[in-house]
Design a protein around this motif. Structure first.
Motif, short mmCIF file in Angstrom:
data_model
loop_
_atom_site.label_atom_id
_atom_site.label_comp_id
_atom_site.label_asym_id
_atom_site.label_seq_id
_atom_site.Cartn_x
_atom_site.Cartn_y
_atom_site.Cartn_z
N TYR A 190 -10.60 10.47 7.62
CA TYR A 190 -9.72 9.87 6.62
C TYR A 190 -8.25 10.09 6.97
O TYR A 190 -7.46 9.14 6.98
N TRP B 82 8.93 10.26 3.41
CA TRP B 82 9.64 10.93 4.50
C TRP B 82 10.03 9.84 5.49
O TRP B 82 9.28 9.53 6.42
N VAL C 180 -4.95 12.29 -2.32
CA VAL C 180 -6.01 11.34 -2.61
C VAL C 180 -7.29 11.69 -1.83
O VAL C 180 -8.40 11.38 -2.25
N LEU C 181 -7.11 12.38 -0.68
CA LEU C 181 -8.28 12.85 0.06
C LEU C 181 -9.16 13.70 -0.83
O LEU C 181 -10.39 13.61 -0.80
N ILE D 299 -1.79 19.10 9.13
CA ILE D 299 -3.16 18.65 8.96
C ILE D 299 -3.99 18.79 10.24
O ILE D 299 -5.21 19.01 10.17
N THR E 73 -3.13 25.88 4.54
CA THR E 73 -3.46 24.58 5.11
C THR E 73 -2.84 23.48 4.26
O THR E 73 -2.30 23.74 3.19
N SER E 74 -2.95 22.25 4.74
CA SER E 74 -2.31 21.14 4.02
C SER E 74 -3.25 19.95 3.88
O SER E 74 -2.85 18.82 4.08
N PHE E 75 -4.51 20.26 3.51
CA PHE E 75 -5.45 19.15 3.33
C PHE E 75 -4.97 18.17 2.27
O PHE E 75 -5.07 16.96 2.43
N LEU F 95 -1.31 15.30 15.19
CA LEU F 95 -0.05 15.26 14.48
C LEU F 95 0.81 16.45 14.88
O LEU F 95 0.62 17.55 14.41
N TYR G 197 5.66 22.87 6.84
CA TYR G 197 4.53 22.96 7.75
C TYR G 197 5.00 22.68 9.18
O TYR G 197 4.98 21.54 9.61
N ASP H 39 -1.85 18.12 0.85
CA ASP H 39 -0.41 18.13 0.73
C ASP H 39 0.19 17.19 1.78
O ASP H 39 0.08 17.44 2.98
N ALA H 40 0.80 16.11 1.31
CA ALA H 40 1.31 15.11 2.24
C ALA H 40 2.43 15.66 3.12
O ALA H 40 2.68 15.14 4.20
N ALA H 41 3.10 16.72 2.68
CA ALA H 41 4.19 17.28 3.49
C ALA H 41 3.68 17.77 4.84
O ALA H 41 4.41 17.79 5.82
N GLY H 42 2.39 18.17 4.90
CA GLY H 42 1.82 18.60 6.17
C GLY H 42 0.97 17.53 6.82
O GLY H 42 0.27 17.80 7.79
N GLY H 43 0.98 16.32 6.26
CA GLY H 43 0.17 15.24 6.83
C GLY H 43 -1.15 15.04 6.12
O GLY H 43 -1.92 14.17 6.48
N GLY H 44 -1.44 15.87 5.10
CA GLY H 44 -2.66 15.67 4.32
C GLY H 44 -2.45 14.63 3.24
O GLY H 44 -1.50 13.86 3.30
N ASP H 45 -3.33 14.63 2.24
CA ASP H 45 -3.24 13.60 1.22
C ASP H 45 -3.94 14.06 -0.04
O ASP H 45 -5.12 14.39 0.01
N LEU I 273 -3.33 27.59 11.05
CA LEU I 273 -3.76 26.96 9.80
C LEU I 273 -2.58 26.29 9.11
O LEU I 273 -2.73 25.31 8.38
#
Lengths: 294, 537
Positions: free
Chosen positions: A108, A130, B244-245, A227, B232-234, A139, A148, B236-242, A223
């Motif tokens: 995803y 951003w 909505v995920l 992502i 982790t950033s699952f 990434l 991050y 959190d969009a700031a780390g590339g996550g989402d 970690l």
């Protein structure tokens, strides 16, 4: 279907003791983690967690020991054997689904949400969050590098991961050889192949640890690295925990073989562990392809 | 190994142990079933008290009884407790009691693991409920615990919530494995899969769903734990996550989960209606295939919970159409129940009344579900009381009415006594009226725009809220009649016959009432309950 009477065990203390230990483990872990996050030291939580884990270890040893005794007393019919087989198969299916959740998350972010953040695709409007963020995979530059910091480098898939792939794939072969020899009742060879399998599994774990150290200390792949680091460590980390458990199970099987357990036509404990080992192997192939290589 | 072999020992003659150890150490499917049922009844009342707290606060506009933070904890805990503590364990309790008796087995396939599945639950819910007393309060982010409410903005007790969910997951997976192993391996000789009672079929499919999706729930709460405590950033969009995920993974679990709570109810109703219509079930084969279709479709509809979150158009359309497809097998089932009753010799004992109310009111809940499935319309309904009305219609007069029907239907078999029929009918009518007064006005509130999970509301919603609160208290307190009836039935009452009901069919009715401690010591002779004996008697 067999008409032989089904073995219904008498009352057992193990399950409720195991439930209490599970509670200790969970409550201890929760307390510990909260204390660590709040920086208040984790004395009580750690004690509870260790006590729970110790109790659980003892209980599982006792419980499995009991089952092994019952099996060796011949209390289990063919029908019981089938129940165990169904049980193990569906347990492995549940593990497959557990990993699917993390693979799903990986696909995803890779194919949808990271490109959207970078301004591509139908939801590319997310790029306004951003502006100037560019989507790449892996990434390396996260949208917010202060929150991050992205990884400084990546694990080269063609070094340790490739070696690990070969190790695990061959260990699946060696455990199958051990199984064939068990069917022929050639015990010394069973022991030899099992030891080799355990050695391959342990070598895998050592290399994985080396890789983690390298990732943290030299590459800045942590970690916290956005992502890519998150999906990398959750997938390889849970896989590594499963390999550890699988290796432990193989050691127990080895000890049982040395003690003369199992018969050429009656050795479900052995088969269950080898199924589990193959499962762990297949997950690794998925990991190697989708986390490291592609 | 010859010297080690003993003759296989007979399983028939050890009865229950005495004292508390009977319940703590039991490996008996009936004892474990009873434990599950009483546990779920307890949770039903705890969750019910929370519901009444919510309704009492909403009796009038403005804040009167509780603080908004506490209101949030109540909506969250009410949902979690009713789903994981009341409805799911109740169906597992029925499965434990009934599946071995229905398929002619001495017990469940893996009896010690069965005990473990149960006894994890009281520990898990102790932990879940203890969060309410912790610093910062309990979970306050809604039962769907969307990130980042449940991660960045969560109280510290969320860690314990996560571990409690893990424990419930372990319990459910082991319970489901046991059900599947029992059904696939322990049927009496001659009973083929397509000969099984529908309750057994629906549980087989439910157990598959449980094993498939509970690990996904474990995965998503693990990702939450990592985000909260390990950087982790699952989500959190700031780390590339989402964020909505989170919703995708949660609803991949969550949608099959709602079928986990309704498929066994379908099974119960499919046992009860033929009994009191004194006809065999209409369309047995199509019932099986419809159940399986619903289960398979449940894996490809999850994002209909997320229409308003901002998905690509193709996603909205895909999930809209697959969701509507579910109406087809569900329609098959409703048609079959009605066709079973057509020209039957109907009588209306309490189990039948609950089953009939189920068919009508569940269908209403299904129709409001269809309305919600229409993506453009859902933009209006999303997060309003219309959604609350919808899922309470499928869960309360759906799942819970089926559970009550099952209780009255099999209670004489379990206890050996008949329950008090007039008190049961009183319970039915109070519940039926109470449920509709509570939840029907919520449709209007939702369509008029009242948002869910808010302790205060605009003045124009006052009248319907007052009506709903009145209904909720009526429904809640009438459950005391239910408990009184169950307890008096356990302690005394008219001796029940083995068959109990004139139209009963199936192996469980060939056993005495109450049945012996181990159901069938030898595999019973199987005759087809659905196929050969037209009138089921």
């Amino acid at each position: 279907m067999s008409t032989q009477a089904y073995y219904v065990p008498a009352q057992s203390r193990w399950p409720i003791m195991a439930s209490a230990s599970l509670f200790l483990i969970a409550f201890g872990a929760g307390t510990l983690i909260n204390a660590l996050s709040a920086d208040t030291g984790g004395g009580l939580g750690l004690t509870l967690l260790l006590a729970g884990a110790l109790c659980m270890g003892l209980i599982l040893t006792g419980w499995f020991g009991h089952v092994i005794d019952e099996s060796r007393q011949g209390l289990y019919s063919d029908q019981m054997d089938r129940s165990f087989r169904w049980g193990m198969s569906w347990f492995i299916f549940s593990e497959v689904m557990f990993f699917s959740a993390f693979f799903g998350a990986l696909f995803y972010v890779r194919n949808l949400s990271v490109p959207w953040l970078g301004g591509e695709g139908e939801k590319g409007v997310a790029n306004m969050l951003w502006q100037g963020f560019e989507a790449t995979w892996p990434l390396m530059k996260t949208p917010d590098m202060t929150a991050y910091p992205g990884p400084g480098g990546l694990i080269d898939p063609l070094h340790l991961p490739l070696v690990n792939t070969l190790l695990l794939l061959s260990s699946s072969v060696t455990v199958t050889f051990a199984h064939y020899r068990l069917k022929q009742d050639r015990r010394p060879q069973v022991i030899l192949w099992l030891i080799l399998t355990i050695a391959l599994g342990s070598a895998f774990l050592v290399f994985q640890a080396v890789e983690y150290v390298e990732a943290y200390h030299e590459l800045g792949l942590t970690l916290h690295a956005g992502i890519y680091g998150a999906t990398f460590f959750i997938l390889t980390g849970f896989h590594g925990m499963h390999v550890t458990l699988g290796t432990l199970m193989l050691v127990i099987i080895l000890l049982r073989v040395i003690r003369g357990h199992f018969e050429p036509d009656h050795h479900f404990g052995f088969e269950a562990v080898s199924w589990y080992w193959h499962f762990v192997d297949v997950v690794w192939v998925g990991l190697f392809l989708f986390v490291y290589l592609l | 190994m010859g010297s080690l072999e003993k003759s296989v020992h007979s399983t028939g003659h050890h009865g229950p142990a005495t004292g508390i150890t009977r319940w703590l150490y039991t490996t008996n499917h009936k004892d474990i079933g009873t434990l599950y049922l009483f546990f779920s009844l307890t949770m039903f009342f705890i969750g019910g008290c929370m519901a009444l707290t919510i309704r009492a606060e909403l009796f009038q506009p403005g804040l009167q009884l509780v603080r908004p933070e506490f209101f949030n904890q109540m909506t969250t805990s009410h949902g979690l407790i009713m789903v994981f503590g009341a409805v799911m364990p109740a169906f597992v309790g029925l499965a434990n009691w009934l599946i071995p008796m229905m398929i002619g087995a001495p017990d469940m396939a893996l009896p010690r693991m069965n005990n473990w599945s149960f006894w994890i639950l009281p520990f898990a819910f102790t932990m879940m409920l203890s969060t309410l007393l912790m610093e910062g309060g309990g979970p306050n982010f809604g039962w769907t615990f969307y990130a980042p409410l449940s991660t960045t903005y969560a109280p510290p007790s969320v860690t314990f919530f996560i571990f409690a969910v893990h424990m419930m997951g372990i319990s459910s997976i082991m319970g489901a494995i046991n059900v599947i192993a029992t059904i696939l391996n322990m049927r009496t000789p001659g009973m083929k899969l397509m000969d099984m009672p529908l309750f057994v079929w629906t549980w087989l499919i439910t157990a598959f769903l449980l094993i498939a999706v509970m690990p996904v729930l474990a995965g998503v709460v693990t990702m939450m734990l990592m985000d909260i405590h390990f950087g982790t950033s699952f989500f959190d969009a700031a780390g590339g996550g989402d964020p909505v995920l989170f919703q995708h993974v949660f609803w991949f679990f969550g949608h099959p989960e709602v079928y986990i709570m309704i498929l066994p109810a379908f099974g119960v109703v499919s046992e009860i209606i033929p009994t009191f219509a004194r006809k065999r079930l209409f369309g047995y084969t199509s019932m099986v295939y419809a159940t399986a279709s619903i289960a398979i479709l449940s894996f490809i509809v999850w994002a209909h919970h997320m229409f308003a979150v901002g998905m690509p158009l193709a996603g909205e359309l895909f999930f809209m159409f697959t969701t509507m497809l579910i109406a087809v097998p569900t329609g098959v089932k409703v048609f079959n129940w009605v066709a079973t009753m057509y020209r039957g010799s109907m009588t209306f004992e309490t189990p039948m009344l609950f089953a009939l109310a189920f068919v009508v009111l569940f269908t209403i809940g299904g129709f409001s579900g269809l309305m919600l499935a229409i993506a453009p319309a859902d933009f209006q309904y999303h997060d309003t009381y219309f959604v609350v009305a919808h899922f309470h219609y499928v869960l309360v007069p759906g799942s819970i009415f089926a559970l009550m029907a099952a209780t009255y239907f099999w209670l004489p078999k379990w206890t050996g006594h008949m329950y008090n029929e007039s008190m049961a009918k009183l319970h039915f009518w109070l519940s039926f009226i109470g449920v509709n007064i509570t939840f029907f006005p919520m449709h209007f509130l939702g369509l008029a725009g009242m948002p869910r999970r808010i302790p205060d509301y605009a003045l124009q919603f006052a009248d319907f809220n007052m009506v709903a609160t009145f209904g909720a208290f009526l429904f809640g307190f009438s459950q005391l009649v239910f408990v009184y009836n169950i307890i008096s039935c356990i302690r005394s009452g008219k001796q029940a016959t083995d068959r109990v009901w004139e139209g009963s069919h199936g192996l469980e009715w060939t056993l005495p009432s109450p049945p012996p401690y181990h159901s069938f010591t030898e595999p019973p002779v199987f005759t087809h309950p659905y196929k050969e004996n037209d009138r089921g008697v």
